[in-house]
Write an enzyme that holds these catalytic residues in place. Structure first.
Site: not given
Ligand code: NDP
Length: 522
Positions: A222, A274-276, A279, A296, A330, A426
């Protein structure tokens, strides 16, 4: 202009800034026409990729994808329903159960992954352009990192396919006259859900797809709803490379789609970046269903600059480490702690550099700072800068942001109060905060005073100090005299709220394999 300032401006004009580093690494190649394959891909009636085919979503909801440089819509993709997610998981599950992928000889899986790398290499420019158009990053970075590095990651993972092995061992407890021989097998865990953010859509998608496929799992991917396009194109390429139908599926849509994947009983492993906040929700769902998971997550990454650091190296290093992809990385530097005697020169140099930066579309090869990925994210970043300014924090802004598109002028935050949200949370934008410290000990204590623990850097010529501090920094990666360099052979992941698990390196597949003990009586 005061002589010191003039001198500083002359010196900073010599420092390559942010994307220039990538331009130098890749070779400057001038502007490009958008390839016809990209134009025709954008014009497609985009569907979901399930069981080796593009299939219409069952609902009619569409998601508009815009070009961050102009804000104009460039494509529409489907928003998957829960029935579509079921269909994708069921296709992945059938493919896993009948063994069409996991029962291939490892060398055959390796060959198919290597073919995928070759295909991506052959279409590298088209993928780079598509990524810049949907995500906004500099075309140099799309070429060098998003596509160029991804090809290396594919080849690295392909090599791991033939290295999966177990152990043989003797047992100790008495068993009468019977002899026992025991060994372990490493078996693919099953259906993987890969959930990906919008900052490096192609590369992070591959960080999910590759360990899954190399291990013999099948996957439902996804992408973020903001940047779904390269993942769809990647699935088509994987089919062309020979990945069997059903092994690699893509469902597009928002966070609900991610949630449906996280709770689905047929998903055995979730790999999330994604975000904490999101996550934690994914991790909770995974534990509830006893699924394996890797998280991550975000970071608020410190750089410690000691008094002997060479500023000519520190400045371009921090600009690259902090402002690459507009700070939407990130592991980006966001907090700089510098010994007091270097505070003023470093502030002046960084301020001069951000003021001299060229902002523009990612497709413009001269642009050093490009737009943020979405209008919503731009508003969020501007709001956090505004909030801090209203609270009295001293903020220096850089180059003027163009009026159109999702641009944010870079910001240097001077010695913020540690409690300021901008200094602790962040923000994921082109923002660097800089704080003077009286000692290395204070720098270390402040660097560790964060709920996050993803990455950090130490800038010094004194290797003894660098070694001592690196062992006490609480983060998954520590760089010395650089920041933000990652590699397929170097484990990557976070401590504390920055995540659970590690990607890359020779143990990368561990999270996608179950260890089974087999015990033979003879
Ligand atoms: P989000 O956490 O908002 O989203 C990440 C993904 O998860 C998207 O595909 C999103 O869908 C999906 N998502 C959102 N909510 C849920 C949920 N409750 N259950 C399952 N899936 C969900 O992050 P961002 O896309 O805003 O990305 C930025 C974040 O990613 C930053 O915090 C950054 O630090 C982190 N990041 C970490 C990395 C690492 O390796 N540690 C590398 C790159 C980024 P949708 O957006 O389509 O709603």
């Amino acid at each position: 202009m005061a002589p010191v300032e003039q001198d500083m401006r002359q010196r900073t004009s010599r420092w390559p800034a942010a994307q220039d580093i990538w331009r130098l690494r890749m070779g400057y190649s001038g502007p490009h026409e958008i390839e016809s394959s990209v134009t025709s891909f954008l014009a497609r009636d985009h569907a979901l990729f399930i069981d080796g085919q593009f299939v219409r979503a069952t609902g009619t909801d569409q998601i508009a994808v815009d070009d961050p440089a102009s804000g104009k819509v460039i494509a529409q993709v489907s928003s998957a329903s829960s029935a579509d997610v079921d269909a994708a998981i069921s296709s992945a599950h059938t493919a896993f159960e009948d063994g069409r992928w996991r029962n291939l000889r490892p060398a055959d899986r390796e060959r198919i992954l290597l073919r995928l790398a070759d295909l991506l290499e052959a279409r590298a420019e088209a993928f780079a352009q598509l990524e810049t158009l949907e995500q906004g990053k500099s075309i140099h970075m799309s070429r060098a990192i998003e596509v160029g590095a991804s090809i290396e990651w594919i080849r690295y993972a392909a090599g791991l396919t033939t290295k999966i092995s177990g152990r043989t061992f003797d047992v100790s407890l008495p068993g009468g006259p019977t002899r026992w021989t025991s060994y372990t097998r490493r078996e693919p865990v099953g259906v993987v859900a890969g959930i990906v953010p919008w900052n490096f859509p192609l590369m992070i998608a591959l960080w999910k797809v590759l360990p899954a496929l190399a291990s013999g799992c099948s996957i439902v991917l996804k992408p973020s709803e903001i940047t779904p396009l390269t993942a769809l194109w990647l699935a088509e390429l994987a089919r062309e490379a020979g990945v069997p139908d059903g092994v690699f599926n893509v469902v597009t849509g928002g966070g609900e789609v991610g949630r449906w994947l996280s709770v689905h009983p047929l998903v055995a492993k979730i790999s999330f970046t994604g975000s904490t906040v999101a996550g934690k929700a994914v991790g909770t769902a995974a534990i509830d269903g006893m699924k394996r998971f890797t998280l991550e997550l975000g970071g608020k990454n410190p750089a410690i600059v000691l008094e002997d650091a060479i500023l000519d190296k520190v400045v371009p290093g921090l600009l690259t480490g902090g402002l690459l992809n507009g700070g939407q990385v990130c592991a980006a530097v966001s907090r700089i702690y510098v010994t007091r005697n270097r505070f003023d020169p470093l502030c002046e140099a960084l301020e001069a550099a951000i003021q001299a930066m060229v902002m523009g579309s990612g497709m413009d090869p001269a642009a050093q700072l490009t737009p943020l990925a979405s209008a919503t994210h731009r508003a969020k970043v501007e709001a956090s800068i505004q909030q801090a300014a209203e609270a009295g924090v001293l903020i220096r802004r850089g180059a003027q942001a163009p009026a159109e598109g999702h641009f944010v002028s870079p910001a240097l935050v001077i010695d913020p109060d540690e409690k300021t949200p901008l200094a602790r949370q962040e923000v994921f934008g082109p923002i660097l905060s800089i704080t003077p410290v009286e000692s290395e000990e204070e720098a270390l204590q402040r660097a560790n005073d964060s709920t996050y623990g993803l990455a950090a850097s130490i800038w010094t010529q004194d290797i003894d100090k660098a070694m001592a501090i690196s062992q006490r920094v609480q983060s998954g990666t520590v760089w010395i005299n650089s920041h933000v360099f990652i590699d397929p052979n170097m484990p990557f992941g976070g401590m504390k709220m920055s995540g659970i698990g590690r990607d890359f390196g020779s143990a990368w597949l561990d999270g996608y394999l179950e260890e089974k003990a087999v015990c033979i009586a003879h």
